[in-house]
Scaffold this motif. Structure first.
Motif, PDB file in Angstrom:
ATOM      1  N   GLU A   1       0.861  -1.179   0.000  1.00 43.15           N
ATOM      2  CA  GLU A   1       0.000   0.000   0.000  1.00 43.15           C
ATOM      3  C   GLU A   1       0.899   1.230   0.000  1.00 43.15           C
ATOM      4  OE1 GLU A   1      -2.599  -0.097   3.409  1.00 43.15           O
ATOM      5  OE2 GLU A   1      -3.010  -2.224   3.137  1.00 43.15           O
ATOM      6  N   TYR A   2       0.341   2.330  -0.463  1.00 40.66           N
ATOM      7  CA  TYR A   2       1.105   3.575  -0.495  1.00 40.66           C
ATOM      8  C   TYR A   2       1.573   3.983   0.897  1.00 40.66           C
ATOM      9  CZ  TYR A   2       2.208   8.485  -0.668  1.00 40.66           C
ATOM     10  OH  TYR A   2       2.843   9.680  -0.500  1.00 40.66           O
ATOM     11  N   ARG A   3       0.769   3.653   1.911  1.00 39.54           N
ATOM     12  CA  ARG A   3       1.133   4.047   3.281  1.00 39.54           C
ATOM     13  C   ARG A   3       2.552   3.619   3.638  1.00 39.54           C
ATOM     14  NH1 ARG A   3      -2.031   1.588   7.563  1.00 39.54           N
ATOM     15  NH2 ARG A   3      -2.130  -0.215   6.211  1.00 39.54           N
TER      16      ARG A   3
ATOM     17  N   VAL B   1       5.241   6.251   2.666  1.00 34.67           N
ATOM     18  CA  VAL B   1       5.068   7.646   3.085  1.00 34.67           C
ATOM     19  C   VAL B   1       6.335   8.251   3.698  1.00 34.67           C
ATOM     20  CG1 VAL B   1       3.884   9.042   4.836  1.00 34.67           C
ATOM     21  CG2 VAL B   1       2.563   7.580   3.312  1.00 34.67           C
TER      22      VAL B   1
ATOM     23  N   GLU C   1      -1.492  10.951   3.678  1.00 34.38           N
ATOM     24  CA  GLU C   1      -0.507   9.872   3.740  1.00 34.38           C
ATOM     25  C   GLU C   1      -1.065   8.485   3.428  1.00 34.38           C
ATOM     26  OE1 GLU C   1       1.960  10.402   7.248  1.00 34.38           O
ATOM     27  OE2 GLU C   1       2.963  11.951   6.076  1.00 34.38           O
ATOM     28  N   GLY C   2      -1.975   8.436   2.484  1.00 39.73           N
ATOM     29  CA  GLY C   2      -2.450   7.133   2.012  1.00 39.73           C
ATOM     30  C   GLY C   2      -3.354   6.395   2.975  1.00 39.73           C
ATOM     31  N   GLN C   3      -3.909   7.088   3.956  1.00 38.47           N
ATOM     32  CA  GLN C   3      -4.804   6.398   4.892  1.00 38.47           C
ATOM     33  C   GLN C   3      -6.069   5.925   4.178  1.00 38.47           C
ATOM     34  OE1 GLN C   3      -5.410   7.619   8.983  1.00 38.47           O
ATOM     35  NE2 GLN C   3      -4.161   9.424   8.594  1.00 38.47           N
ATOM     36  N   HIS C   4      -6.639   4.850   4.713  1.00 39.67           N
ATOM     37  CA  HIS C   4      -7.828   4.250   4.095  1.00 39.67           C
ATOM     38  C   HIS C   4      -9.114   4.922   4.580  1.00 39.67           C
ATOM     39  CE1 HIS C   4      -5.058   1.424   2.619  1.00 39.67           C
ATOM     40  NE2 HIS C   4      -4.969   0.675   3.693  1.00 39.67           N
TER      41      HIS C   4
ATOM     42  N   HIS D   1      -1.973  11.817  -1.441  1.00 37.21           N
ATOM     43  CA  HIS D   1      -2.469  10.506  -1.857  1.00 37.21           C
ATOM     44  C   HIS D   1      -3.441   9.935  -0.823  1.00 37.21           C
ATOM     45  CE1 HIS D   1       0.543  10.641  -4.939  1.00 37.21           C
ATOM     46  NE2 HIS D   1       1.557  10.521  -4.108  1.00 37.21           N
ATOM     47  N   ALA D   2      -4.459   9.242  -1.307  1.00 37.95           N
ATOM     48  CA  ALA D   2      -5.439   8.612  -0.423  1.00 37.95           C
ATOM     49  C   ALA D   2      -5.337   7.098  -0.554  1.00 37.95           C
ATOM     50  CB  ALA D   2      -6.837   9.073  -0.788  1.00 37.95           C
TER      51      ALA D   2
ATOM     52  N   TYR E   1      -7.397   3.186   0.483  1.00 39.30           N
ATOM     53  CA  TYR E   1      -8.553   2.452  -0.045  1.00 39.30           C
ATOM     54  C   TYR E   1      -9.869   3.182   0.259  1.00 39.30           C
ATOM     55  CZ  TYR E   1      -5.432  -1.638  -0.322  1.00 39.30           C
ATOM     56  OH  TYR E   1      -4.410  -2.512  -0.604  1.00 39.30           O
TER      57      TYR E   1
END
Lengths: 291, 229
Positions: A262-264, A267, B36-39, B56-57, B59
């Motif tokens: 995942e992108y996370r 980060v 930070e890409g959190q769902h 960025h996001a 799911y």
């Protein structure tokens, strides 16, 4: 589930920070895999020497007992032996005879491979991952779905010198592949499907394929779901199955290539704000080699 | 403008603040820093507000969206705007798999590419992708429209019902029961409107697109089609 991460440095100035960067990526993936974790780091190698990572208990005196020319660095449940490359077979035989309780997790000029049951942050801390330097590394956080939570079932899997693989997914034809590979001299130490994938790539590369060619072939020969991240002494590669069943995000900058489920996981990497973040396409091999 | 910094506020607190908004709220413009890409960011909105996500996001971002306009400054993870009912979701970067899945209404705009299964089982949403879409897109699509300025991957529109698919570039292959169809004036009119809504009507012409849709051969079971189901 399961989380996988990989980091391949292009800029040598970042090498002292490889372990710290990888630890951050691995820890974020705890939600995808809280049962066990493992990682391989490609660090310094010495001329004419190889490293053999051994897992088990009562490791303090193993290096000395094996004999002259063998040194060891102990990290929790793992011992990294450094020995003359000509001594590999003798050391393996010594271990089999004198310490059958120990497991060899990885062998090569530069690879060190650690895996243990527990939360990824705890596993990383026990092996002091943050302090490790190197050129590239891969890691895995496991949520066990098909077999028990054991250290042996943790990734990465290494079936050839300086080679290792982490896998998110499950293979359906691993039994038949195993039956094909064993007579070819590929040995397996677990019943795990991912170890068969590692063995398959080892077999292909032993027959002369490059890492990228071996992965291309795997798209035809492996049946099931997979996102693989693979390391060799000088290479780093990613491939996903043709229906991209398992998630993958990548980033490439002038300084590094990084992979995360995942992108996370990406980060915390330097310069990520302005980097090109992309999703690797299904059935396409992405491979990098060090010059 | 209401600014929420996810470095100091949890995602759950953010979503609860947004869920608590009344339909006539004056707090109509929100900015979300450090996503930070959190769902599951800003999922389940039900008020006519604008939310800008500065990065960025992860799911299911803006899942189940109703009335709100959500702008994602970077990439979106799996299932962006899944099951959207109305409103607009605009992704400035790329979208991962299953963008707009099962969505009933509203407009989903993706400036970059969308990967596999874009618009899977869509039920009325309009999706405009300025880049390309991945394999198995519009699988079992029931109604709504997908407009693709770039190319479409393998098996476009497999088992499609009544959704309309407009592709400007190449289609790698069509799925079962999906065929190319004639572009009639009413189709061009609808397409023109969507290109306008997505802000690209100046750059591209409706004449550059081809239309795909259902051959309607798989609606009812027929034993001769057994292999195609």
């Amino acid at each position: 589930m399961c989380g996988i991460v990989g980091l391949f440095l292009k800029n040598s100035e970042l090498e002292p920070r490889l372990g710290a960067m990888l630890e951050g990526m691995l820890t974020v993936m705890t939600g995808r895999g809280p049962d066990s974790a493992g990682f391989a780091v490609y660090g310094q190698g010495g001329a004419g020497k190889i490293k053999m990572t051994v897992r088990g208990s009562k490791l303090d005196s193993v290096a000395a007992e094996i004999g002259e020319g063998v040194t060891g660095i102990l990290r929790d449940t793992h011992l990294v032996l450094t020995l003359p490359s000509t001594e590999e077979e003798r050391v393996r035989q010594w271990l089999a005879l004198n310490r059958p309780d120990l497991t060899v997790t990885g062998v090569g000029q530069r690879i060190e491979l650690y895996k243990e049951v527990g939360l990824p942050a705890d596993v990383a801390r026990r092996f002091s991952l943050a302090g490790m330097s190197g050129t590239h590394g891969i890691g895995h956080t496991r949520m066990a779905t098909e077999s028990a939570v054991t250290t042996a079932g943790a990734h990465p899997f290494s079936t050839g010198a300086d080679q290792c693989l982490v896998h998110n997914g499950s293979l359906s034809n691993h039994r038949s592949l195993r039956r094909m590979l064993e007579p070819e001299g590929i040995g397996f130490s677990t019943d795990n499907d991912s170890e068969v994938a590692a063995g398959y790539l080892t077999w292909k590369m032993r027959k002369g394929a490059t890492l990228a060619q071996a992965l291309e072939a795997s798209l035809d020969d492996l049946d099931g779901f997979f996102t693989f991240v693979v390391g060799t002494e000088t290479g780093f590669a990613v491939v996903r199955d043709p229906i991209s069943c398992k998630p993958a995000v990548m980033v490439e900058t002038d300084d590094y290539v990084a992979f995360g489920s995942e992108y996370r996981a990406l980060v915390g990497l330097p310069g990520i704000e302005n980097a090109r973040v992309f999703e690797p396409e299904p059935a396409r091999v992405y491979a990098w080699e060090r010059n | 403008m209401h600014v929420v910094d996810l470095a100091t506020t949890t995602r759950r607190e953010l979503n609860q603040q947004l869920h608590a908004l009344a339909a006539d709220t004056n707090d109509t413009h929100w900015r979300i820093d450090n996503p930070e890409g959190q769902h599951a960011l800003v999922a389940g909105l039900d008020a006519p507000v604008t939310v800008e996500i500065m990065g960025h996001a992860g799911y299911y971002c803006a899942g189940m969206n109703k009335l709100a306009t959500v702008i994602i400054g970077g990439n979106a993870g799996v299932g962006v705007a899944e099951n959207m009912m109305s409103g607009t979701v605009h992704v400035k970067g790329d979208a991962s798999q299953s963008a707009g899945a099962t969505a009933h209404g509203g407009l989903l705009i993706i400036d970059g590419d969308a990967s596999a299964r874009c618009g899977i089982s869509m039920k009325g949403v309009d999706i405009v992708v300025k880049g390309s879409i991945g394999p198995m897109s519009a699988f079992m699509a029931q109604s709504g429209t997908i407009v693709v300025l770039g190319d479409a991957g393998e098996a476009l529109g497999d088992s499609i019902y009544e959704a309309r698919l407009f592709v400007r570039g190449e289609v790698k292959s069509l799925g079962s029961d999906c065929i190319e169809k004639e572009m009639r004036p009413e189709h061009k009119q609808g397409l023109r409107k969507l290109l306008q809504d997505a802000g690209v009507s100046e750059e591209v012409s409706v004449d550059e697109f081809r239309r795909y849709g259902s051959a309607r051969q798989l609606y009812n079971f027929h034993v001769d089609n057994a292999a195609a189901y």
